[in-house]
Write a protein that holds these residues in place. Structure first.
Motif: not given
Lengths: 210, 531
Positions: A69, A100-104, A132, A136-137, A139-141, A184-185
């Motif tokens: 990130p 990638l930046n927009g997590a798409r 990466y 992201v995943v 830190s969210t889940y 984060d999670n």
């Protein structure tokens, strides 16, 4: 290399161009990374557009994407003129960067296929991007459905078990995959408590004296 | 373009170029048609004397006040007398003549549009002046303000030259021909090399390091030292802030923040003592943070400098830089509005700054928070630096305007980031209403597919993570932190929301009002005496 870059006026010396370009190749092959040197190279490309080398530039941008990130790729793009960005392969890279930046990530993997030859020419690119996405995943889940993993990692369902096995800390929990705990999670509420310093109330206290 | 590495010193190509240009460009004045008014003659003579006698306070007052008074009186629309006309008054002193020309051209740039020849002459003058300072043994003591202005003006003229060069369509064939020959004048490498050379030669890094460990006093004496000249040291110091600015102008924000590694931004230092330097440096630092998506840091910097301007501006009402200060003040507010729209953290603001911001921009902030891109565009374009294209334009296609190119690129990069954040405020505002909600249910509310919502949630989480400076030697240091007013995590199908309650801090508010009410009461008590 680090020394050449940081010592004084040499940072802006165009004679360094060939060395810096060779250094990019070295970073690609040895899977190392040097942000300062790459920025120095792109600055020189900016000053001498006629000396720009498309292959080297695309390698620098891809290496930058692997640092997500951290916004290294963005730092590079601020130095690349718009008309260059519109040419291939840069417009493809730009597109991938935006996904990638927009997590798409689903879109990213769809676009990966046609560009695979260029992307895979940078050793470790796919692994870098996956780590990466995992970040992201992760830190969210706390627990993520395995079909979500399949989708964001661009895997076929048959590849999922092997992928899970390759990720330390991932445990299967029925339909869900349990991710390692991090701050984060498992966020905790930051409730601010007001504390008033003596300094703040001195003027009011002084009123009583006058 | 030749590859000759630019090295500071009198440029060897200058004489040749001058010879080539002499035939075509008429000198704009001759020694004979200029009568130097008596007051100006006296000014120059005294100015020279004070510089020789190292009388810093007198120099500063003449530089800051007398020069502007004489300008108002005699040179409102015309340039100051050419250096030839005043040289006899100052024993033809080489260094003084260079300093005089520095002021002469600065005044000329401020009042008129300089010609190509004048731009070249001013560049040569800076080369000669910096050459003497770098390689000669200068023993002058000059006011810090002037030394700052020197670096500031050097970069301004560079910027101005790039703008001038970028607009080919309005130039005659003759002008284009001349311009082609001037490829070394105000060359970006030359400019960067001078700033870097001043910095390196001055050894300022070591001085600041010694100051940190208490071995030497530097900022406390504002850099003055009666045993040695302050000129090179201070130019080296301001060279760093100069590099910060040039890197920003070419879009290298990492390089910009790195250039000021040796300066502790969180402590008072020399840069905080020279007002225009303070404001300009904080503007570029904050802007670099903004462009590298470090909104928390940008907000901290903007808030800090706006508080300072609010306190300090009253002391500068009479100063020639007052207009500049007000302009920067407005631009800083616009940038702060952008940051707050992208990262809603008003609790980081001081009360006075927050109130002023609400007065100016509450409307625009709410539009930006709803994702209106045109407002971002408008504020960015108003408040951004004047970006430059550092390479010469292609002379084959003179109809193209190169000046917009650099600005458009930075705007495009900025708006791309804005677009990434576009959906987030809506999702965030829904999340605020719940402590837990399933992905499917929220997707129904937002009228989108659950798959699309999961993507947005990943994006929201990712974008609320920011690097934040947390005390470290470099402005680039930082730790990842969560910058949102809410945080959340997903467990399978369920979203769990954690509300980071933003509590208003009432302490300052009540203290201020107690004082205010006390003042009113005191005034009221005085009333009967007045009647």
């Amino acid at each position: 290399m680090e020394q050449i870059i940081t010592c004084g006026a040499d940072r802006y010396n165009p004679e360094l161009l060939p060395k810096l370009e060779a250094h990019v190749e070295e970073q690609v092959q040895s899977q190392t990374y040097n942000l300062e040197a790459n920025l120095c190279l792109l600055r020189l490309y900016q000053f001498y557009p006629e000396r720009g080398n498309a292959r080297v530039l695309s390698q620098v941008l891809l290496k930058g994407l692997m640092q997500l990130p951290n916004p290294d790729c963005d730092l590079y793009l601020h130095l690349v003129p718009e008309r260059v960005q519109q040419e291939e392969p840069f417009s493809t890279i730009l597109n991938l960067a935006s996904m990638l930046n927009g997590a798409r990530f689903r879109e990213f993997w769809q676009a990966y296929g046609p560009a695979a030859e260029m992307l895979d020419s940078v050793p470790g690119f796919k692994e870098g991007v996956r780590s990466y996405i995992m970040h992201v995943v992760g830190s969210t889940y706390q627990n993520v459905p395995s079909n979500v993993i399949e989708e964001v990692m661009g895997l076929a369902s048959a590849e999922v078990p092997a992928f899970i096995a390759s990720q330390p800390g991932l445990t299967v929990n029925g339909d869900l995959l349990q991710l390692p705990a991090n701050e984060d999670n498992h966020p905790v509420a930051k409730n601010s408590v007001e504390s008033i310093s003596f300094h703040q109330i001195v003027p009011c206290l002084a009123l009583g004296l006058s | 373009m030749t590859m000759d590495a630019e090295r500071p010193g009198m440029p060897p190509w200058a004489a040749e170029r001058d010879a080539r240009m002499k035939g075509t460009v008429q000198p704009s004045f001759s020694d004979h048609d200029m009568v130097v008014p008596d007051m100006v003659q006296t000014f120059v003579a005294y100015f020279y004397r004070h510089i020789r006698e190292k009388n810093v306070f007198e120099i500063l007052s003449m530089y800051e006040t007398s020069f502007h008074k004489l300008t108002e009186r005699y040179f409102k629309a015309s340039p100051w007398p050419p250096v030839q006309a005043i040289a006899p008054l100052v024993d033809n002193d080489h260094v003084f003549c260079l300093l005089y020309k520095e002021m002469y051209y600065r005044h000329l740039y401020a009042k008129n549009t300089p010609s190509l020849e004048q731009r070249c002459e001013s560049w040569d003058n800076y080369c000669a002046l910096f050459g003497v300072i770098l390689h000669g043994n200068v023993n002058m003591q000059l006011p810090n303000l002037w030394l700052w202005d020197m670096v500031d003006e050097f970069i301004y003229q560079f910027q101005s030259f790039c703008q001038y060069r970028g607009k080919l369509s309005t130039k005659t064939a003759e002008e284009l021909e001349l311009l082609k020959r001037c490829d070394q004048v105000w060359n970006v490498l030359g400019v960067l090399n001078y700033l870097q050379a001043l910095h390196d030669k001055s050894n300022i890094d070591a001085t600041l390091e010694k100051e940190r460990s208490g071995e030497e006093i530097f900022s406390q004496n504002e850099g003055y030292d009666y045993n040695q000249s302050n000129v090179l040291r201070l130019l080296g110091y301001f060279g760093m802030t100069g590099l910060l600015r040039v890197h920003c102008l070419i879009g290298d924000y990492h390089g910009a923040l790195k250039a000021i590694d040796s300066i502790d931004l969180d402590k008072p230092g020399l840069f905080t003592k020279v007002t225009p330097c303070y404001i300009s440096s904080m503007y570029y630092v904050g802007f670099s943070y903004l462009m590298t998506h470090r909104y928390l840091d940008a907000i901290r910097i903007f808030n800090h400098i706006l508080q300072y301007i609010n306190r300090a501006k009253q002391y500068h009402i009479r100063s020639p830089s007052y207009e500049q200060i007000l302009k920067k003040n407005e631009q800083l507010f616009a940038l702060l509005a952008i940051c707050l729209s992208l990262c809603p953290q008003p609790k980081l603001l001081d009360d006075t700054v927050h109130t002023a911001l609400r007065e100016k921009y509450s409307d625009k902030i709410s539009k930006m928070s709803n994702g209106e891109e045109s407002v971002f565009d408008e504020l960015f374009s108003y408040a951004c630096p004047k970006f430059i294209t550092p390479c010469p334009p292609s002379f084959d296609d003179p109809s193209y305007n190169y000046n917009q190119e650099a600005y458009r690129l930075q705007l495009k990069c900025f708006l791309a980031e804005v677009r990434q954040l576009r959906h987030l405020p809506t999702v965030r505002s829904f999340l605020k209403l719940y402590t837990t909600i399933s992905v499917a249910k929220l997707a129904t509310f937002l009228e989108m597919e659950p798959v699309a919502l999961r993507t947005i949630l990943l994006c929201l989480k990712q974008k609320t993570r920011q690097l934040q400076w947390n005390g470290g030697p470099s402005a680039l240091d930082g730790d990842w932190t969560s910058a949102g007013d809410i945080d959340f995590y997903i467990n399978g199908e369920m979203i769990h929301v954690i509300d980071n309650k933003i509590q208003r801090q009432y302490g300052d508010y009540f203290c201020n009002h107690i004082l205010k009410s006390e003042r009113i009461m005191a005034d009221l008590q005085k009333l009967p005496e007045l009647l």
